[in-house]
Enzyme design. Structure first.
Site, mmCIF file in Angstrom:
data_model
loop_
_atom_site.group_PDB
_atom_site.id
_atom_site.type_symbol
_atom_site.label_atom_id
_atom_site.label_comp_id
_atom_site.label_asym_id
_atom_site.label_seq_id
_atom_site.Cartn_x
_atom_site.Cartn_y
_atom_site.Cartn_z
ATOM 1 N N GLU A 183 11.181 1.861 8.622
ATOM 2 C CA GLU A 183 12.547 1.474 8.994
ATOM 3 C C GLU A 183 13.342 1.017 7.778
ATOM 4 O O GLU A 183 14.550 0.816 7.866
ATOM 5 C CB GLU A 183 12.525 0.388 10.082
ATOM 6 C CG GLU A 183 11.814 -0.918 9.719
ATOM 7 C CD GLU A 183 10.297 -0.887 9.929
ATOM 8 O OE1 GLU A 183 9.664 0.150 9.618
ATOM 9 O OE2 GLU A 183 9.750 -1.914 10.366
ATOM 10 N N ARG A 184 12.655 0.858 6.614
ATOM 11 C CA ARG A 184 13.380 0.354 5.436
ATOM 12 C C ARG A 184 14.127 1.457 4.695
ATOM 13 O O ARG A 184 15.133 1.190 4.040
ATOM 14 C CB ARG A 184 12.400 -0.322 4.491
ATOM 15 C CG ARG A 184 11.782 -1.529 5.156
ATOM 16 C CD ARG A 184 10.906 -2.279 4.207
ATOM 17 N NE ARG A 184 9.933 -3.055 4.944
ATOM 18 C CZ ARG A 184 8.705 -3.281 4.550
ATOM 19 N NH1 ARG A 184 8.282 -2.793 3.390
ATOM 20 N NH2 ARG A 184 7.885 -4.004 5.256
ATOM 21 N N SER A 233 -0.022 -0.435 4.819
ATOM 22 C CA SER A 233 -0.820 -1.526 4.258
ATOM 23 C C SER A 233 -2.145 -1.662 5.008
ATOM 24 O O SER A 233 -2.276 -1.225 6.153
ATOM 25 C CB SER A 233 -0.019 -2.823 4.353
ATOM 26 O OG SER A 233 0.278 -3.082 5.708
ATOM 27 N N CYS A 288 0.886 3.474 -4.012
ATOM 28 C CA CYS A 288 -0.483 3.137 -3.575
ATOM 29 C C CYS A 288 -1.487 3.523 -4.640
ATOM 30 O O CYS A 288 -2.634 3.086 -4.589
ATOM 31 C CB CYS A 288 -0.804 3.857 -2.277
ATOM 32 S SG CYS A 288 -0.705 5.630 -2.455
HETATM 33 P P1 NAD Z 1 3.429 -1.273 6.247
HETATM 34 O O1 NAD Z 1 2.005 -1.315 6.644
HETATM 35 O O2 NAD Z 1 4.232 -2.517 6.337
HETATM 36 O O3 NAD Z 1 4.213 -0.199 7.162
HETATM 37 C C1 NAD Z 1 3.740 1.104 7.337
HETATM 38 C C2 NAD Z 1 4.265 1.648 8.668
HETATM 39 O O4 NAD Z 1 3.742 0.851 9.737
HETATM 40 C C3 NAD Z 1 5.782 1.605 8.798
HETATM 41 O O5 NAD Z 1 6.214 2.773 9.446
HETATM 42 C C4 NAD Z 1 6.024 0.370 9.661
HETATM 43 O O6 NAD Z 1 7.179 0.475 10.462
HETATM 44 C C5 NAD Z 1 4.801 0.347 10.549
HETATM 45 N N1 NAD Z 1 4.424 -1.018 10.947
HETATM 46 C C6 NAD Z 1 4.808 -2.181 10.352
HETATM 47 N N2 NAD Z 1 4.230 -3.225 10.977
HETATM 48 C C7 NAD Z 1 3.474 -2.717 11.984
HETATM 49 C C8 NAD Z 1 2.614 -3.298 12.964
HETATM 50 N N3 NAD Z 1 2.416 -4.612 13.034
HETATM 51 N N4 NAD Z 1 1.980 -2.458 13.816
HETATM 52 C C9 NAD Z 1 2.152 -1.133 13.754
HETATM 53 N N5 NAD Z 1 2.942 -0.529 12.821
HETATM 54 C C10 NAD Z 1 3.593 -1.311 11.955
HETATM 55 O O7 NAD Z 1 3.486 -0.637 4.788
HETATM 56 P P2 NAD Z 1 4.726 -0.517 3.812
HETATM 57 O O8 NAD Z 1 5.063 -1.862 3.293
HETATM 58 O O9 NAD Z 1 5.801 0.298 4.418
HETATM 59 O O10 NAD Z 1 4.093 0.365 2.638
HETATM 60 C C11 NAD Z 1 3.380 -0.155 1.563
HETATM 61 C C12 NAD Z 1 1.897 -0.171 1.823
HETATM 62 O O11 NAD Z 1 1.426 1.147 2.091
HETATM 63 C C13 NAD Z 1 1.099 -0.643 0.616
HETATM 64 O O12 NAD Z 1 0.051 -1.459 1.082
HETATM 65 C C14 NAD Z 1 0.559 0.647 0.018
HETATM 66 O O13 NAD Z 1 -0.613 0.509 -0.751
HETATM 67 C C15 NAD Z 1 0.305 1.448 1.248
HETATM 68 N N6 NAD Z 1 0.261 2.876 0.967
HETATM 69 C C16 NAD Z 1 -0.950 3.488 0.989
HETATM 70 C C17 NAD Z 1 -1.040 4.826 0.693
HETATM 71 C C18 NAD Z 1 -2.357 5.529 0.701
HETATM 72 O O14 NAD Z 1 -2.352 6.734 0.577
HETATM 73 N N7 NAD Z 1 -3.478 4.860 0.850
HETATM 74 C C19 NAD Z 1 0.120 5.551 0.379
HETATM 75 C C20 NAD Z 1 1.348 4.897 0.375
HETATM 76 C C21 NAD Z 1 1.397 3.550 0.678
#
Ligand code: NAD
Length: 505
Positions: A183-184, A233, A288
């Site tokens: 959503e960001r 995350s 990531c």
């Molecule tokens: P995030 O976990 O906050 O959000 C990811 C998605 O989950 C978003 O679409 C968000 O709307 C949704 N979400 C948020 N809270 C939720 C909840 N409580 N329950 C269900 N869904 C929820 O991650 P972010 O801050 O958007 O992205 C950064 C993170 O993603 C970092 O930890 C990074 O390392 C990780 N990442 C990992 C990879 C990989 O390939 N392993 C790739 C890119 C990013």
């Protein structure tokens, strides 16, 4: 795609081939991180919208999954061309909402494009296996069939690339795909929807549902959703994996990371310093696969830290749309505050703050969410800045005696996404590659994101579920095998009441 009311840009859902109307009461703000100003509001899906998207996807998938491989491949090829010709438009949209520099945003589109190109080979990828004369007059063959409706939940840091890790693979293999982007920075998802439609993809096969935790929960629990791909995350990946598994869904959930770069004494230090700097501070450390820890042989540590400090101070921090910017802001005011808090904790816990990026002011952008490159030496694995995924422009230096100690440090960390070793020794590199418990390894390559015809996935707390993403593993995740055993008798053969075994063959 994007509806405009009197004074606010609204980012709408894309359901059954069209943008929906937006109820302004159910929206969340989208910021330009370089100015700190709200630039749009994104819709948050309610249950009726989720049901509408899934229902359109169910109907569309039946026809799409039954379409010939050649016709499906033609859509993928057309999408590839459109994506390539809209890369600049996408990069600017990404930079505006995410903050990364435009050239880096173009790079993420290029990595996504690679997956589309791989998926264009779907007739080859969907080829099954056949055992002729498995028993007398009998052939056995395996075909792979789509799952149905699959959902992709993606993070803010790669608003085009991560959806492109998933959707071309899911669609090429005959599924309908519903994207729930971050959503960001939601607007790139809607551009992808428009391009899929222009490529000739039938309405309903690719949909975008914007939203937060509630939308994710409802999608996971929806009875007509067959599988869930998640990238984000670690705490959320873990909970999405658990919820989807409990609901009986196939799930791959990629989580966060703490990626270590190991620098041995025989490395080319200038080269290692250049690559570490770019891998730690590129995209403000919000990758990531960013290298956030340098594990450095004690005998060269002082020299390397001096080279890194020089480079960290030279990084040009400016809004992502400025051509000379190396690094833009972080995503939100809350992220800036959290990152600066972790830098402060390192100082309090006794680490050596060599370059401090807190309090950086970018002229004309005083309200932007900027944090400068930060270099912290003599970090211990007990320090909070080491234990947390900082997800900002912060590089920790952990000093070690030798390769054995370096491997012990990396393997003790709960994450296992990516790692890199810098050395002039093939034997040391081989030893590291074989002993390290990490899913993706670079040898003198700082960010070893696999090319599209291999698959991407970490180990340990960086991936929940069995399946890495895209490449051959992606084909397998989005399909299930069907095994047919057949005979076409030329003459009648006596039927048997017992299970056939070796003696019957
Ligand atoms: P995030 O976990 O906050 O959000 C990811 C998605 O989950 C978003 O679409 C968000 O709307 C949704 N979400 C948020 N809270 C939720 C909840 N409580 N329950 C269900 N869904 C929820 O991650 P972010 O801050 O958007 O992205 C950064 C993170 O993603 C970092 O930890 C990074 O390392 C990780 N990442 C990992 C990879 C990989 O390939 N392993 C790739 C890119 C990013």
């Amino acid at each position: 795609m994007t509806a405009t009311s009197t004074d606010t840009t609204l980012v709408a859902h894309w359901i059954d081939g069209a943008a929906t109307s937006v109820d302004e009461a159910r929206t969340a703000p989208v910021f330009n991180p370089a100015t700190g100003r709200e630039i749009a509001r994104v819709a948050l899906a309610d249950q009726a919208e989720i049901d509408a998207a899934v229902s359109a996807a169910v109907t569309a998938q039946e026809a799409w999954g039954a379409l010939s491989l050649g016709k499906r491949a033609a859509v993928l090829f057309a999408f590839r061309e459109l994506l390539a010709s809209h890369a600049d438009e996408l990069a600017r949209i990404i930079s505006r909402e995410h903050g990364k520099v435009v050239s880096d945003a173009r790079g993420e589109v290029a990595r996504g494009l690679e997956v589309v190109e791989y998926a264009c080979g779907l007739p080859q990828l969907m080829k099954g296996e056949l055992s002729d004369e498995a028993a007398t007059g009998i052939e056995v063959f395996t075909t792979r069939e789509p799952l149905g409706v699959v959902v992709g939940i993606t993070p803010f840091n790669f608003p085009a690339m991560v959806p492109l890790w998933m959707s071309p693979m899911a669609i090429a293999t005959g599924n309908a795909f519903i994207l729930k982007p971050s959503e960001r920075d939601p607007s790139a998802a809607n551009v992808l929807a428009r391009l899929w439609q222009q490529a000739g993809l039938p309405d309903g096969v690719f949909s975008v549902l914007h939203g937060d935790k509630d939308a994710v929960t409802a999608l996971i629990e929806h009875p007509d959703v067959a599988a869930v791909s998640f990238v984000g995350s670690t705490p959320i990946a873990r909970s999405v994996h658990a919820a989807a598994t409990a609901a009986g869904k196939r799930v791959q959930a990629l989580g966060g990371a703490k990626n270590h770069g190991v620098i041995l004494a025989d490395a080319d230090l200038e080269d290692a310093a250049d690559h570490l700097t770019a891998a730690a501070f590129g995209s403000a450390g919000e990758r990531c696969m960013a290298l956030s820890v340098a594990v450095v042989a004690e005998e060269i540590a002082d020299e390397l830290v001096a080279l890194l400090a020089e480079r960290a101070r030279a990084v040009k921090v400016a809004p992502g749309d400025q051509p000379d910017s190396d690094m833009g802001p972080v995503i939100t005011a809350a992220a800036k505050e959290r990152i600066e808090g972790l830098i402060g904790s390192a100082e309090r816990e006794g680490a050596d703050l060599v370059v401090d990026g807190r309090g950086l002011q970018v002229e004309g952008h005083e309200e932007g969410f900027f944090v400068g490159p930060t270099l912290i030496d003599k970090v211990s694995t007990e320090h909070e800045v080491y234990r947390e995924e900082v997800f900002g422009p912060v590089l920790d230096i952990v000093r070690v005696a030798d390769l054995d100690e370096a491997i012990a440090v990396v393997n003790a960390n709960p994450y296992g996404n990516g790692t890199a070793i810098f050395t002039g020794s093939g034997a040391a590199a081989r030893e590291y590659r074989r002993r390290v418990k990490v899913g993706m390894v670079g040898v003198n390559v700082p960010i070893p994101v696999p090319v599209a015809w291999h698959s991407f996935g970490g180990w340990k707390d960086s991936l929940f579920g069995d399946s890495p993403i895209y490449g051959p593993e992606g084909v397998s995740f989005y399909t299930r095998p069907k095994v047919t055993t057949q005979r076409w008798p030329a003459r009648r053969v006596a039927a048997s009441f017992h299970f056939s075994g070796d003696s019957d063959k």
